[in-house]
Enzyme design. Structure first.
Site: not given
Ligand SMILES: NC(=O)c1ccc[n+]([C@@H]2O[C@H](COP(=O)([O-])OP(=O)(O)OC[C@H]3O[C@@H](n4cnc5c(N)ncnc54)[C@H](O)[C@@H]3O)[C@@H](O)[C@H]2O)c1
Length: 254
Positions: A37, A161, A165, A196
């Site tokens: 990360d 975005y 995807k 999340t």
């Protein structure tokens, strides 16, 4: 017996959210995991927490910007050094767009920033692990997309975005064909709304509007997605490549 016994997995974006849950599930299933990360402070905490919970040192953390090729070389070198090989790559890290950057408000710098991470980062990851997987004659790569790559209206309006995807579908199919003969499988998993930090960064209105359209009536917890990732990563999916698995509570069935 674990479903990932003797496997070594690299999971990106594993400091929190879905990646952290995948790292823990994989370790519980017998894998050794290189969790990576950009957020190294949170990553170190998460790795310590997972290892303490499962009572082993099966997970190591590596600071990593997926958009930087030399960082990928470092991650693979550390995986080889610590665990001797790489069997699985989960391209999970990604960045969301601004919640509203529709066609009237395209900012080229913002588009490039998102493409660099979500697309270039994914491609660099596949490139980095391929020599080892090819040498092993085996490997599983899972690209984490989003229902936003299949239908409109779920990303809160971020065209950039959603376009990254959607592009993962083509990346998966092209590369899956290239590497099938080398024994490497490549698949895309499309999650719907997951509880999340990305979801919690959406405005209340956006989250409520998406939630109202999920047929099962709730957002996924990260583990709901992680079970699908586990299947694709494992040898149970040895006949599965170049394909799409959607885990979205029925969102895209409408
Ligand atoms: N949360 C959702 O509702 C949802 C829905 C569909 C798909 N997804 C996808 O699931 C995946 C995981 O998302 P999440 O919800 O767990 O998000 P998250 O924001 O909790 O986790 C993403 C992680 O990626 C890391 N990261 C960001 N840029 C990076 C970079 N350049 N290099 C390395 N790491 C970087 C972040 O630090 C973060 O820890 C993403 O691909 C996301 O697009 C999420």
């Amino acid at each position: 017996m674990g479903r990932l016994d003797n496997k070594v997995a690299i999971i990106t974006g594993a400091a929190g959210g879905q990646g952290k849950v995948e790292a823990k599930l994989f370790a519980e299933q017998g894998a050794r995991v290189v969790a990576t990360d950009l957020n190294d402070a949170l990553l170190a905490e998460s790795v310590d927490e997972i290892n303490a919970e499962i009572g082993s040192n099966a997970v190591i953390g590596v600071r990593h910007n997926i958009a930087v090729e030399s960082d990928w070389a470092d991650v693979v070198a550390k995986a080889l050094d610590a665990f001797g090989t790489v069997d699985i790559l989960i391209n999970n890290a990604a960045i969301p767009g601004k919640t509203r950057d529709d066609v009237w408000d395209i900012d080229p710098a913002e588009v490039t920033r998102i493409l660099d991470v979500n697309i270039t980062g994914t491609l660099l990851g596949i490139k980095a692990v391929m020599p080892t997987m090819q040498q092993n004659g085996a490997g599983s790569i899972v690209n984490i997309s989003s229902a936003a790559g299949l239908v409109g209206g779920i990303s809160g309006g971020s065209v950039a975005y959603s376009s990254t995807k959607g592009a993962l579908r083509a990346i998966t199919k092209e590369i899956a064909l290239d590497v099938a003969a080398a024994g490497v499988r490549v698949n895309t998993l499309y999650p719907g709304l997951i509880n999340t930090p990305i979801m919690r960064s959406f405005s209340k209105e956006v989250t409520e509007a998406v939630l109202a359209k999920i047929p099962v009536g709730f957002a996924a917890e990260p583990i709901d997605i992680a079970y699908g990732v586990l299947y694709l990563a494992s040898d149970e999916a040895r006949f599965v490549t170049g394909t799409d698995i959607v885990i979205d509570g029925g969102y895209t069935a409408q």
